[in-house]
Motif scaffolding. Structure first.
Motif, PDB file in Angstrom:
ATOM      1  N   ALA A 122      -8.486  14.177   0.820  1.00  0.00           N
ATOM      2  CA  ALA A 122      -8.072  15.332   1.623  1.00  0.00           C
ATOM      3  C   ALA A 122      -9.238  15.892   2.417  1.00  0.00           C
ATOM      4  N   ARG A 123     -10.429  15.883   1.838  1.00  0.00           N
ATOM      5  CA  ARG A 123     -11.596  16.416   2.547  1.00  0.00           C
ATOM      6  C   ARG A 123     -12.034  15.485   3.681  1.00  0.00           C
ATOM      7  N   ILE A 124     -11.747  14.212   3.547  1.00  0.00           N
ATOM      8  CA  ILE A 124     -12.170  13.248   4.560  1.00  0.00           C
ATOM      9  C   ILE A 124     -11.219  13.219   5.750  1.00  0.00           C
ATOM     10  N   LEU A 125      -9.953  13.539   5.542  1.00  0.00           N
ATOM     11  CA  LEU A 125      -8.963  13.417   6.623  1.00  0.00           C
ATOM     12  C   LEU A 125      -9.354  14.157   7.906  1.00  0.00           C
ATOM     13  N   PRO A 126      -9.751  15.439   7.853  1.00  0.00           N
ATOM     14  CA  PRO A 126     -10.052  16.132   9.117  1.00  0.00           C
ATOM     15  C   PRO A 126     -11.387  15.738   9.739  1.00  0.00           C
ATOM     16  N   ILE A 127     -12.207  14.961   9.046  1.00  0.00           N
ATOM     17  CA  ILE A 127     -13.488  14.550   9.613  1.00  0.00           C
ATOM     18  C   ILE A 127     -13.544  13.038   9.829  1.00  0.00           C
ATOM     19  N   SER A 128     -12.363  12.406   9.778  1.00  0.00           N
ATOM     20  CA  SER A 128     -12.276  10.972  10.069  1.00  0.00           C
ATOM     21  C   SER A 128     -11.103  10.651  10.981  1.00  0.00           C
ATOM     22  N   GLY A 129     -10.087  11.539  11.019  1.00  0.00           N
ATOM     23  CA  GLY A 129      -8.916  11.282  11.844  1.00  0.00           C
ATOM     24  C   GLY A 129      -7.984  10.240  11.282  1.00  0.00           C
ATOM     25  N   LEU A 130      -8.168   9.829  10.035  1.00  0.00           N
ATOM     26  CA  LEU A 130      -7.312   8.809   9.444  1.00  0.00           C
ATOM     27  C   LEU A 130      -5.924   9.364   9.164  1.00  0.00           C
ATOM     28  N   ARG A 131      -4.918   8.543   9.351  1.00  0.00           N
ATOM     29  CA  ARG A 131      -3.587   8.867   8.869  1.00  0.00           C
ATOM     30  C   ARG A 131      -3.591   8.733   7.349  1.00  0.00           C
ATOM     31  N   ILE A 132      -2.682   9.444   6.681  1.00  0.00           N
ATOM     32  CA  ILE A 132      -2.667   9.398   5.218  1.00  0.00           C
ATOM     33  C   ILE A 132      -2.465   7.978   4.714  1.00  0.00           C
ATOM     34  N   ARG A 133      -1.544   7.246   5.309  1.00  0.00           N
ATOM     35  CA  ARG A 133      -1.280   5.882   4.839  1.00  0.00           C
ATOM     36  C   ARG A 133      -2.494   4.990   5.071  1.00  0.00           C
ATOM     37  N   GLU A 134      -3.213   5.216   6.175  1.00  0.00           N
ATOM     38  CA  GLU A 134      -4.422   4.434   6.430  1.00  0.00           C
ATOM     39  C   GLU A 134      -5.478   4.726   5.374  1.00  0.00           C
ATOM     40  N   ALA A 135      -5.634   6.002   5.004  1.00  0.00           N
ATOM     41  CA  ALA A 135      -6.617   6.368   3.984  1.00  0.00           C
ATOM     42  C   ALA A 135      -6.243   5.773   2.632  1.00  0.00           C
ATOM     43  N   CYS A 136      -4.967   5.840   2.284  1.00  0.00           N
ATOM     44  CA  CYS A 136      -4.521   5.305   0.996  1.00  0.00           C
ATOM     45  C   CYS A 136      -4.750   3.800   0.899  1.00  0.00           C
ATOM     46  N   ASN A 137      -4.602   3.097   2.005  1.00  0.00           N
ATOM     47  CA  ASN A 137      -4.708   1.634   1.991  1.00  0.00           C
ATOM     48  C   ASN A 137      -6.123   1.128   2.225  1.00  0.00           C
ATOM     49  N   LEU A 138      -7.087   2.027   2.388  1.00  0.00           N
ATOM     50  CA  LEU A 138      -8.466   1.593   2.596  1.00  0.00           C
ATOM     51  C   LEU A 138      -8.984   0.827   1.384  1.00  0.00           C
ATOM     52  N   ARG A 195      -3.604   5.653 -10.380  1.00  0.00           N
ATOM     53  CA  ARG A 195      -3.984   5.528 -11.786  1.00  0.00           C
ATOM     54  C   ARG A 195      -3.795   4.111 -12.314  1.00  0.00           C
ATOM     55  N   LYS A 196      -2.948   3.326 -11.658  1.00  0.00           N
ATOM     56  CA  LYS A 196      -2.705   1.946 -12.084  1.00  0.00           C
ATOM     57  C   LYS A 196      -3.528   0.937 -11.297  1.00  0.00           C
ATOM     58  N   GLY A 197      -4.383   1.416 -10.408  1.00  0.00           N
ATOM     59  CA  GLY A 197      -5.258   0.515  -9.683  1.00  0.00           C
ATOM     60  C   GLY A 197      -4.766   0.100  -8.313  1.00  0.00           C
ATOM     61  N   GLY A 198      -3.537   0.468  -7.965  1.00  0.00           N
ATOM     62  CA  GLY A 198      -3.034   0.178  -6.627  1.00  0.00           C
ATOM     63  C   GLY A 198      -3.532   1.221  -5.645  1.00  0.00           C
ATOM     64  N   PRO A 199      -3.021   1.201  -4.425  1.00  0.00           N
ATOM     65  CA  PRO A 199      -3.439   2.216  -3.460  1.00  0.00           C
ATOM     66  C   PRO A 199      -2.911   3.594  -3.844  1.00  0.00           C
ATOM     67  N   ALA A 200      -3.629   4.623  -3.482  1.00  0.00           N
ATOM     68  CA  ALA A 200      -3.162   5.996  -3.708  1.00  0.00           C
ATOM     69  C   ALA A 200      -1.816   6.189  -3.014  1.00  0.00           C
ATOM     70  N   HIS A 201      -1.025   7.117  -3.534  1.00  0.00           N
ATOM     71  CA  HIS A 201       0.342   7.301  -3.053  1.00  0.00           C
ATOM     72  C   HIS A 201       0.399   8.371  -1.962  1.00  0.00           C
ATOM     73  N   PRO A 202       0.868   8.033  -0.751  1.00  0.00           N
ATOM     74  CA  PRO A 202       0.984   9.039   0.310  1.00  0.00           C
ATOM     75  C   PRO A 202       1.791  10.272  -0.081  1.00  0.00           C
ATOM     76  N   PRO A 203       2.938  10.143  -0.800  1.00  0.00           N
ATOM     77  CA  PRO A 203       3.674  11.362  -1.174  1.00  0.00           C
ATOM     78  C   PRO A 203       2.849  12.309  -2.038  1.00  0.00           C
ATOM     79  N   VAL A 204       2.017  11.760  -2.920  1.00  0.00           N
ATOM     80  CA  VAL A 204       1.161  12.616  -3.753  1.00  0.00           C
ATOM     81  C   VAL A 204       0.131  13.333  -2.884  1.00  0.00           C
ATOM     82  N   ALA A 205      -0.437  12.604  -1.923  1.00  0.00           N
ATOM     83  CA  ALA A 205      -1.409  13.219  -1.010  1.00  0.00           C
ATOM     84  C   ALA A 205      -0.759  14.318  -0.184  1.00  0.00           C
ATOM     85  N   ARG A 206       0.458  14.077   0.278  1.00  0.00           N
ATOM     86  CA  ARG A 206       1.153  15.093   1.078  1.00  0.00           C
ATOM     87  C   ARG A 206       1.487  16.321   0.241  1.00  0.00           C
TER      88      ARG A 206
END
Length: 282
Positions: A122-138, A195-206
């Motif tokens: 969440a702190r990185i989003l406004p200083i990187s311009g990433l979409r949530i799904r892009e950040a989760c899949n990094l 928590r299971k090692g996959g990508p972070a979940h966009p709904p949780v971030a939202r």
């Protein structure tokens, strides 16, 4: 119809899939009685505005979904007599209240209430311009440091790659996360793992952003507004518009212009810096 929805799920957000699927069903339902013809393209828009009692912005979304659906049908060899695109409808654009100064600071502090990795994301989003799904899949392999900045290699929804720099103010934040926090989280290739090692979940971030929105009293705080914030920071730093377009992953400069909202103070400072010896003093 199920094939169209499956096609969308491969590269669209769930909310977009649901909206476009609804648009396709509404279009098929409308033309089922009317038949295809030159008038139905305008009549469909009128139907949504009047009979459907939809707001102009919702109609605009339905028309975009209908256009995508018609294109998808044609690409699969379905004979469609309606060869022209569904007309767009003009929607008055409003300037989102991007985060600045104290508000941006309040946002960063409010992120402390989130659990990792969503706190750092969440702190990185406004200083990187990433979409949530892009950040989760990094993936960790797509993050590289240089002497002056961290860079993200991002694959967007269209399958295109772009390199995005984190604003230097966030260098220590990301470095500390990778060094101290990331090793304590689940393994796997993702920079922000679930928590299971996959990508972070966009709904949780939202959902985390919704809690922050309530706490700082910013009713229009959304992931999209954070991208506007990044674009505005770049614009106020005099980054050329074409470069901002590339960093945000846009294909049209007109779209990028909607993401930059320089403050009157910045505009005045730029005007004062203009040297105009041809203007008489008297």
């Amino acid at each position: 119809m199920e094939g169209f929805a499956d096609h969308l799920r491969a590269f669209r957000r769930p909310q977009t899939v649901a909206s476009y699927d609804l648009a396709a069903r509404k279009r098929d339902g409308f033309v089922g009685d009317q038949g295809y013809g030159p008038s139905t393209r305008v009549d469909f828009a009128k139907h949504l505005l009047t009979d459907g009692e939809m707001a102009p912005r919702s109609v605009h979304l339905m028309l975009s979904g209908a256009r995508t659906y018609m294109t998808w049908l044609k690409q699969r060899g379905v004979e469609v007599s309606d060869q022209l695109p569904v007309p767009s409808i003009r929607v008055k654009k409003t300037i989102p209240p991007v985060l600045r100064g104290d508000q941006l600071g309040a946002y960063m502090r409010a992120c402390a209430d989130l659990r990792e990795p969503y706190r750092t994301m969440a702190r990185i989003l406004p200083i990187s311009g990433l979409r949530i799904r892009e950040a989760c899949n990094l993936r960790s392999e797509n993050v590289r440091p240089t002497r002056d900045a961290w860079w993200f290699q991002v694959k967007d929804s269209k399958g295109d790659d772009r390199d995005v720099p984190l604003l230097p103010a966030g260098n220590a934040l990301l470095r500390n996360y990778i060094r101290d926090v990331r090793p304590r989280l689940a393994g796997g290739p993702y920079l922000f793992p679930s928590r299971k090692g996959g990508p972070a979940h966009p709904p949780v971030a939202r959902e985390g952003l919704r809690r922050i929105r309530t706490r700082i009293g910013h009713p229009r705080l959304t992931p999209h507004l954070l991208r506007h914030t990044y674009g505005t920071i770049l614009e106020e730093a005099s980054v050329p518009a074409l470069e901002i377009m590339g960093l945000l992953g846009h294909n049209d400069l007109r779209t990028t212009k909607d993401y930059t909202h320089p403050s009157p103070t910045i505009i005045l400072a730029r005007l004062k810096a203009i040297k105009a010896p041809w203007v008489p003093y008297e």
